[in-house]
Design an enzyme around this catalytic site. Sequence first.
Site, PDB file in Angstrom:
ATOM      1  N   GLU A 139       0.508   8.120   8.609  1.00 40.67           N
ATOM      2  CA  GLU A 139       1.770   7.659   8.021  1.00 40.67           C
ATOM      3  C   GLU A 139       2.905   7.801   9.047  1.00 40.67           C
ATOM      4  O   GLU A 139       3.720   6.909   9.219  1.00 40.67           O
ATOM      5  CB  GLU A 139       2.055   8.475   6.770  1.00 40.67           C
TER       6      GLU A 139
ATOM      7  N   ARG B 238     -13.379  18.298   5.611  1.00 42.58           N
ATOM      8  CA  ARG B 238     -14.009  18.371   4.287  1.00 42.58           C
ATOM      9  C   ARG B 238     -15.249  17.489   4.175  1.00 42.58           C
ATOM     10  O   ARG B 238     -16.021  17.619   3.228  1.00 42.58           O
ATOM     11  CB  ARG B 238     -12.981  18.101   3.184  1.00 42.58           C
TER      12      ARG B 238
HETATM   13  P1  AMP Z   1      -7.115   7.906   4.907  1.00 47.72           P
HETATM   14  O1  AMP Z   1      -7.320   7.827   6.376  1.00 47.72           O
HETATM   15  O2  AMP Z   1      -5.721   7.480   4.494  1.00 47.72           O
HETATM   16  O3  AMP Z   1      -8.179   7.175   4.120  1.00 47.72           O
HETATM   17  O4  AMP Z   1      -7.169   9.447   4.493  1.00 47.72           O
HETATM   18  C1  AMP Z   1      -8.394  10.076   4.286  1.00 47.72           C
HETATM   19  C2  AMP Z   1      -8.416  11.462   4.871  1.00 47.72           C
HETATM   20  O5  AMP Z   1      -7.233  12.195   4.540  1.00 47.72           O
HETATM   21  C3  AMP Z   1      -9.583  12.255   4.311  1.00 47.72           C
HETATM   22  O6  AMP Z   1     -10.145  13.032   5.358  1.00 47.72           O
HETATM   23  C4  AMP Z   1      -8.974  13.104   3.220  1.00 47.72           C
HETATM   24  O7  AMP Z   1      -9.567  14.382   3.189  1.00 47.72           O
HETATM   25  C5  AMP Z   1      -7.490  13.195   3.559  1.00 47.72           C
HETATM   26  N1  AMP Z   1      -6.605  12.866   2.420  1.00 47.72           N
HETATM   27  C6  AMP Z   1      -5.781  11.791   2.323  1.00 47.72           C
HETATM   28  N2  AMP Z   1      -5.089  11.795   1.182  1.00 47.72           N
HETATM   29  C7  AMP Z   1      -5.491  12.888   0.502  1.00 47.72           C
HETATM   30  C8  AMP Z   1      -5.162  13.456  -0.788  1.00 47.72           C
HETATM   31  N3  AMP Z   1      -4.270  12.872  -1.605  1.00 47.72           N
HETATM   32  N4  AMP Z   1      -5.781  14.593  -1.169  1.00 47.72           N
HETATM   33  C9  AMP Z   1      -6.703  15.183  -0.351  1.00 47.72           C
HETATM   34  N5  AMP Z   1      -7.040  14.710   0.863  1.00 47.72           N
HETATM   35  C10 AMP Z   1      -6.453  13.578   1.288  1.00 47.72           C
END
Ligand code: AMP
Length: 178
Positions: free
Chosen positions: A100, A63
């Site tokens: 996770e 995205r």
């Molecule tokens: P993080 O590595 O935990 O910061 O997760 C970010 C990545 O996961 C990004 O590429 C987001 O598109 C996706 N992502 C994580 N949580 C969500 C959510 N609640 N809704 C949509 N995309 C998410």
Amino acid sequence: MNSLSDKLKDAIRDVQDFPKKGIVFKDITPILSDATLMSDITNFLAVVYQNQEIDAIAGIESRGFIFGPLIAQSLGIPFIPIRKSGKLPYKTISQSYALEYGEASLEIHTDAIKKGSKVLIHDDLLATGGTASAASELIKRIGGKIAGYTFLIELGFLEGRKQIQSYTEGNIHSIVVY
Ligand code: AMP
């Protein structure tokens, strides 16, 4: 008149329990069917960074590939794709990061930037910051500097900002923070 942040909040759709139970997925697809909102977002983020001498924008699959190229085109600078493992065809380096449950990795082409380039990292959403940190390590390893970060959405309660602020002296912009 509604602010851009309010317009974005109205357009984002919460999908409960996707991709698994307990996650509220922030679905940005309704934004993509609103051409005016698309250009408002692009212009807003381009204006934030237009005087900061950014050399390139790196977007994170998948995205980050929607607005990343639009912002890069608006600023007249290159777009660099950071992709999931095994997708980029030329010489790559890889960076693993914790999810996770388990691990994932991101890759970048070794010749994606000139040494010393100032790179702005873009993704749709900042959650824990693991993905953006891995992208930052890739940029550093091929000789780039992190100029800043831009996200449409930040899940502030997950404190991802803390993970990445040391790369960039706090130059982190999100349009909507939850
Ligand atoms: P993080 O590595 O935990 O910061 O997760 C970010 C990545 O996961 C990004 O590429 C987001 O598109 C996706 N992502 C994580 N949580 C969500 C959510 N609640 N809704 C949509 N995309 C998410």
